[in-house]
Design a protein around this motif. Structure first.
Motif, short mmCIF file in Angstrom:
data_model
loop_
_atom_site.label_atom_id
_atom_site.label_comp_id
_atom_site.label_asym_id
_atom_site.label_seq_id
_atom_site.Cartn_x
_atom_site.Cartn_y
_atom_site.Cartn_z
N LEU A 57 0.85 -1.20 0.00
CA LEU A 57 0.00 0.00 0.00
C LEU A 57 0.88 1.25 0.00
N ASN A 58 1.94 1.22 0.79
CA ASN A 58 2.85 2.38 0.83
C ASN A 58 3.48 2.63 -0.52
N GLN A 59 3.86 1.56 -1.19
CA GLN A 59 4.43 1.71 -2.54
C GLN A 59 3.40 2.31 -3.49
N LEU A 60 2.16 1.80 -3.42
CA LEU A 60 1.11 2.30 -4.32
C LEU A 60 0.82 3.78 -4.06
N ARG A 61 0.93 4.19 -2.80
CA ARG A 61 0.69 5.61 -2.48
C ARG A 61 1.71 6.50 -3.15
N LYS A 62 2.86 5.91 -3.51
CA LYS A 62 3.90 6.71 -4.18
C LYS A 62 3.73 6.73 -5.70
N THR A 63 2.66 6.10 -6.18
CA THR A 63 2.45 6.04 -7.63
C THR A 63 2.43 7.42 -8.25
N PRO A 65 1.59 11.97 -7.13
CA PRO A 65 1.34 12.90 -6.02
C PRO A 65 -0.14 12.90 -5.61
N PHE A 66 -0.99 12.29 -6.42
CA PHE A 66 -2.44 12.32 -6.18
C PHE A 66 -2.97 10.97 -5.71
N SER A 67 -2.08 10.14 -5.18
CA SER A 67 -2.55 8.81 -4.76
C SER A 67 -2.06 8.48 -3.35
N LYS A 68 -2.09 9.47 -2.49
CA LYS A 68 -1.52 9.26 -1.14
C LYS A 68 -2.59 8.91 -0.10
N ASN A 70 -4.95 7.06 2.69
CA ASN A 70 -4.62 6.18 3.82
C ASN A 70 -5.57 4.98 3.93
N ALA A 71 -6.14 4.56 2.82
CA ALA A 71 -7.07 3.42 2.85
C ALA A 71 -6.33 2.13 3.21
N THR A 72 -7.06 1.18 3.80
CA THR A 72 -6.45 -0.10 4.19
C THR A 72 -6.49 -1.13 3.05
N CYS A 73 -7.10 -0.73 1.95
CA CYS A 73 -7.19 -1.66 0.82
C CYS A 73 -7.07 -0.89 -0.50
N ALA A 74 -6.45 -1.52 -1.46
CA ALA A 74 -6.44 -0.96 -2.81
C ALA A 74 -6.80 -2.09 -3.77
N ILE A 75 -7.59 -1.74 -4.76
CA ILE A 75 -7.90 -2.70 -5.82
C ILE A 75 -7.42 -2.08 -7.13
N ILE A 76 -6.54 -2.80 -7.80
CA ILE A 76 -6.00 -2.27 -9.05
C ILE A 76 -6.72 -2.97 -10.19
N VAL A 77 -7.42 -2.16 -10.98
CA VAL A 77 -8.14 -2.68 -12.14
C VAL A 77 -7.15 -2.69 -13.30
N CYS A 78 -6.95 -3.87 -13.87
CA CYS A 78 -5.96 -4.00 -14.96
C CYS A 78 -6.64 -4.49 -16.23
N LEU A 126 3.18 6.29 -14.46
CA LEU A 126 2.31 5.73 -13.42
C LEU A 126 2.13 4.22 -13.64
N GLU A 127 1.98 3.85 -14.90
CA GLU A 127 1.85 2.41 -15.21
C GLU A 127 3.10 1.66 -14.73
N GLU A 128 4.26 2.24 -14.97
CA GLU A 128 5.51 1.57 -14.56
C GLU A 128 5.58 1.42 -13.05
N ASN A 129 5.21 2.48 -12.34
CA ASN A 129 5.24 2.41 -10.87
C ASN A 129 4.36 1.28 -10.35
#
Ligand SMILES: Cc1cc2nc3c(=O)[nH]c(=O)nc-3n(C[C@H](O)[C@H](O)[C@H](O)COP(=O)(O)O)c2cc1C
Length: 177
Positions: A57-63, A65-68, A70-78, A126-129
């Motif tokens: 989650l911490n890594q994803l927050r660094k994707t 500047p607009f993705s910081k 504090n949610a406990t879950c992330a779902i990545i739609v690919c 962003l895709e690479e991150n």
């Protein structure tokens, strides 16, 4: 506003969350809503990655500047283009994943959760991150990063209905003008 459509007006981008986890059955409900979306030729060119570990989650927050959030879950739609029908899927996978993402957001609202869509595709950086964090194969393209959790903010239901954005019969002829 039509009362029957309240679940649509109530969906707002939630960016502050409680420190409370989202359980498997809620995630499965969100994903069954996502996978109820329409897709071109019913190809369902999607894959969803559920992330709840803090480090990821911490890594994803660094994707971006607009993705910081504090949610406990992330779902990545690919978009999953790993198929013999890749040429056909390439035409509409973005629209298909958009429909799934919106269904996911509406389902979160209906279940009393909050969510926000953070754009990933088509911004290469962003895709690479995201790909690096999730170890995605090159044929799986991260489309949207959706943070999900229990909301710690309240936003009013609303539409942004604007009659000036509607034409009647031909472009520029006002609707009910
Ligand atoms: C393609 C797309 C990308 C978005 N990216 C972000 C983002 O990176 N970070 C963010 O906080 N919100 C993001 N949003 C949410 C919008 O900012 C939000 O939908 C808009 O301000 C309207 O507010 P509402 O969702 O509460 O109606 C994105 C929305 C879409 C559809």
């Amino acid at each position: 506003m039509n009362d029957k459509l309240n679940f649509i007006y109530q969906r707002r981008s939630i960016r502050n969350f409680l420190d409370k986890s989202v359980d498997d059955s809620q995630i499965e409900a969100l994903l069954s809503a996502a996978m109820a979306a329409p897709t071109a030729m019913n190809m369902q060119p999607w894959h969803f990655v559920v992330v709840r570990e803090n480090e990821s989650l911490n890594q994803l927050r660094k994707t971006s500047p607009f993705s910081k959030m504090n949610a406990t879950c992330a779902i990545i739609v690919c978009g999953n283009l790993n198929t013999s029908k890749r040429a056909m899927m390439e035409r509409f996978w973005v629209q298909d994943c958009s429909a799934a993402t919106q269904n996911l957001l509406l389902a979160a609202t209906a279940l009393g959760l909050g969510a926000v869509w953070c754009g990933v595709h088509p911004v290469k950086r962003l895709e690479e991150n995201v790909s690096k964090t999730l170890a995605l194969p090159s044929s799986v393209i991260p489309f949207a990063l959706v943070f999900v959790g229990y909301p710690a903010e309240d936003k009013p239901a609303r539409t942004q209905y604007d009659a000036s954005k509607i034409s009647h019969e031909q472009f520029g002829r006002p609707w009910r003008g």
